[in-house]
Motif scaffolding. Structure first.
Motif, PDB file in Angstrom:
ATOM      1  N   ASN A  81      -6.161  -1.850  -0.188  1.00 17.25           N
ATOM      2  CA  ASN A  81      -6.887  -0.641   0.201  1.00 17.25           C
ATOM      3  C   ASN A  81      -6.008   0.414   0.846  1.00 17.25           C
ATOM      4  OD1 ASN A  81      -9.481  -1.532  -0.693  1.00 17.25           O
ATOM      5  ND2 ASN A  81      -9.486  -2.935   1.052  1.00 17.25           N
ATOM      6  N   SER A  82      -4.939  -0.026   1.510  1.00 20.69           N
ATOM      7  CA  SER A  82      -4.066   0.930   2.184  1.00 20.69           C
ATOM      8  C   SER A  82      -2.689   0.319   2.415  1.00 20.69           C
ATOM      9  CB  SER A  82      -4.667   1.324   3.543  1.00 20.69           C
ATOM     10  OG  SER A  82      -4.647   0.199   4.419  1.00 20.69           O
ATOM     11  N   GLU A  83      -1.707   1.199   2.639  1.00 19.56           N
ATOM     12  CA  GLU A  83      -0.375   0.714   2.991  1.00 19.56           C
ATOM     13  C   GLU A  83      -0.420  -0.043   4.307  1.00 19.56           C
ATOM     14  OE1 GLU A  83       3.364   3.048   1.177  1.00 19.56           O
ATOM     15  OE2 GLU A  83       2.395   4.063   2.853  1.00 19.56           O
ATOM     16  N   GLU A  84      -1.282   0.410   5.207  1.00 23.17           N
ATOM     17  CA  GLU A  84      -1.410  -0.238   6.511  1.00 23.17           C
ATOM     18  C   GLU A  84      -1.828  -1.703   6.357  1.00 23.17           C
ATOM     19  OE1 GLU A  84      -3.860   0.375  10.675  1.00 23.17           O
ATOM     20  OE2 GLU A  84      -3.670   2.066   9.301  1.00 23.17           O
TER      21      GLU A  84
END
Length: 139
Positions: free
Chosen positions: A85-88
């Protein structure tokens, strides 16, 4: 490494293609760029097999990363970042530790983590041709 290595192949030649790729001077972090269904996972399976992985590989779609060991004890990481969902989220799972581990890292859907991929990596681009063959470019 030469600027570019290119090969056209059919899927039944995939083991030979994997052998040819591994005969090139390679970085151990390799990104795989292709549309869905073109053969990224199939090629990664063939590469892992050529490296001596005995336990057969499957796409790590649900776990993001699968870890394999070669016959001589090398570690191979296979990432499928499609569902990320995200790089994080990737950073939180410690993805950078894998990328900088010195082990083989085969990464599907690297565009999901553009800021986390090491600058010093190889990239494989695969395009499907109208006749069903593939054209592969290694940079």
């Amino acid at each position: 490494m030469t600027d570019q290595f290119q090969i056209t192949f059919s899927l039944d030649e995939i083991k030979d293609v994997a052998r040819k790729i591994l005969s090139q001077p390679l970085k151990k972090v390799i990104t795989f760029h292709a549309e869905m269904g073109v053969g990224k996972t199939t090629l990664i399976k063939a590469l892992a097999e050529q490296l001596g992985v005995q336990d057969m590989t499957s796409s790590p779609t649900f776990s993001l990363v699968n870890e394999y060991e070669t016959a001589d004890g090398e570690i191979v990481y296979h990432f499928d970042l499609y569902r990320l969902n995200s790089e994080e989220e990737a950073y939180d799972m410690g993805i950078d530790e894998y990328f900088y581990s010195g082990n083989w890292c085969f990464i599907e859907w690297p565009e999901k983590t553009p800021n986390l991929i090491p600058l010093d990596h190889a990239a494989i681009h695969i395009k499907q041709l109208p006749n069903g063959n593939r054209i592969l470019t290694l940079k």
